[in-house]
Enzyme design. Structure first.
Site, PDB file in Angstrom:
ATOM      1  N   HIS A 126      27.942  47.080 -11.812  1.00  0.00           N
ATOM      2  CA  HIS A 126      28.639  48.104 -12.605  1.00  0.00           C
ATOM      3  C   HIS A 126      27.689  48.954 -13.447  1.00  0.00           C
ATOM      4  CE1 HIS A 126      32.477  46.531 -11.437  1.00  0.00           C
ATOM      5  NE2 HIS A 126      32.325  45.383 -12.059  1.00  0.00           N
ATOM      6  N   ASP A 163      32.192  41.853  -3.847  1.00  0.00           N
ATOM      7  CA  ASP A 163      32.753  41.501  -5.156  1.00  0.00           C
ATOM      8  C   ASP A 163      34.147  42.122  -5.251  1.00  0.00           C
ATOM      9  OD1 ASP A 163      31.576  40.707  -8.192  1.00  0.00           O
ATOM     10  OD2 ASP A 163      33.201  42.183  -8.205  1.00  0.00           O
ATOM     11  N   HIS A 165      35.545  43.613  -7.552  1.00  0.00           N
ATOM     12  CA  HIS A 165      35.529  44.881  -8.277  1.00  0.00           C
ATOM     13  C   HIS A 165      34.641  45.902  -7.545  1.00  0.00           C
ATOM     14  CE1 HIS A 165      36.170  41.669 -11.368  1.00  0.00           C
ATOM     15  NE2 HIS A 165      37.152  42.492 -11.699  1.00  0.00           N
ATOM     16  N   ASP A 250      34.423  36.759  -6.951  1.00  0.00           N
ATOM     17  CA  ASP A 250      35.668  36.842  -7.702  1.00  0.00           C
ATOM     18  C   ASP A 250      36.855  37.298  -6.853  1.00  0.00           C
ATOM     19  OD1 ASP A 250      34.348  39.248  -7.538  1.00  0.00           O
ATOM     20  OD2 ASP A 250      34.253  39.587  -9.711  1.00  0.00           O
TER      21      ASP A 250
HETATM   22 ZN   LIG Z   1      33.475  41.392 -10.009  1.00  0.00          ZN
END
Ligand SMILES: [Zn+2]
Length: 357
Positions: A126, A163, A165, A250
């Site tokens: 991120h 991931d 996200h 995740d």
């Molecule tokens: Zn994540």
């Protein structure tokens, strides 16, 4: 060239990144991953420590001000963004995490290892050019990819981010660069909100950002279907020389932050596909870099299962079939890319430099 190399032999400096009580990105995550990997790969020759990322590697992807700001947190406590606390030793941990990612990619590029796994925290995908974001201080994967491209300017890198996200930082850092094909499978809607299929890249990189925005509840079979439907043709047409994985866990069914239903076998099967395709392409890697994953057992078990497959163990073959919502997400991505000249575009074969033949 031997099998799998594990980078981050001494996790202590990265465990010292103190995010405070109750934060999901906690030291116990890396401790659990480390224990699981040590149990499966006890031979010390498998493990390597890396030096902290040198400043020149960090400023290839981050601006000077961001690097200074993170390094200046040393010895203090505070927050870099609403989700991203730091403690006295967080800067050191962040620099080491980026250094481990760098070393993992260098090892597979140099032929010191066939595959690599960087067991690191804080995560990185991120982090943007000018700021920390979403538990991430420096963008570990991007630092490693930029280093590889600095050493081999004509290189082509595939980075796969599974991931749960969206890897906004990695996408934005390379979204105008057709040397980097970024394929990102993520839950949508979910933090950070980016990663819509229409985000296909910018300028010469238009078509080289592939976003698969998946509804919650996807299973192993759904993810494998996305891989088979989109990554197979993308790899054939892009012909990467290096494969990197932003390996967050995740999307595991027990994860408290994600809403997906993957199992350790599912992650291992994804890794198996990548190993097979990487070999078929004559590329180096995969080099996997740990990102998120917040259920300790799900995280550690999945990381160990992926590492085993990276080391050459046969990949499991999870049962089940992709459902209609997954096929719709695949079609949305295909549709968004049709008009681009990228590897999933309709315009023919490509040489990876934004030109169509
Ligand atoms: Zn994540």
């Amino acid at each position: 060239m031997s099998g799998l190399l594990l980078v981050g032999a001494d996790p202590a400096p990265m465990l010292a990144h103190d995010t405070g009580p109750g934060h999901p990105e906690r030291p116990e995550r890396l401790a659990a991953v480390h224990r699981a990997l040590r149990a499966r790969f006890p031979d010390p020759d498998r493990w390597l420590d890396a030096p902290p990322a040198p400043r020149e590697a960090l400023v290839r992807v981050h601006d000077e001000r961001h690097v200074e700001r993170v390094l200046a947190t040393s010895g203090t406590r505070g927050w870099l963004d609403p989700d991203t606390p730091y403690g006295p030793r967080s800067a050191e941990a962040a620099r080491l995490a980026a250094g481990c990612a760098l070393e993992a990619v260098r090892a597979v590029r140099d032929g010191r290892a066939a595959t690599a796994f960087a067991a690191v925290r804080p995560p990185g995908h991120h982090a943007e050019r000018d700021r920390a974001q979403g538990f991430c201080l420096f963008n570990n994967a991007a630092v490693a990819i930029a280093d590889a491209l600095a050493r081999e300017p004509s290189g082509r890198v595939l980075v796969v981010d599974w991931d749960v996200h969206h890897g906004n930082g990695v996408q934005h850092l390379f979204d105008d660069d057709p040397r980097v094909l970024h394929v990102d499978l993520h839950q949508h809607p979910l933090y950070p909100g980016t990663g819509r299929p229409e985000e296909t890249g910018r300028g010469a990189g238009r078509g080289w950002s592939v976003n698969v925005a998946l509804p919650a509840g996807r299973t192993d079979a759904d993810y494998l279907e996305v891989f088979d439907a989109l990554l197979t043709p993308a790899m054939e047409r892009f012909a990467p020389g290096l494969v990197v994985v932003s390996a967050g866990f995740d999307a595991h069914r027990d994860d408290p932050l994600g809403g997906m239903r993957l199992t350790a076998d599912g992650f291992a099967a994804l890794a198996g596909r990548l190993v097979t395709w990487t070999r078929a392409a004559g590329a180096r890697g995969p080099a996997a870099i740990l990102e998120g994953g917040y259920d300790l057992a799900g995280l550690a078990g999945s990381a160990a299962a992926v590492a085993a497959v990276l080391d050459g163990e046969p990949a499991p073959d999870p049962a089940g079939r992709a459902d209609a919502a997954t096929r719709a997400a695949i079609e949305a991505t295909r549709g968004a890319h049709r008009a681009t000249s990228g590897p999933l575009g309709a315009a023919g074969r490509h040489d990876g430099r934004g030109e169509t033949r």
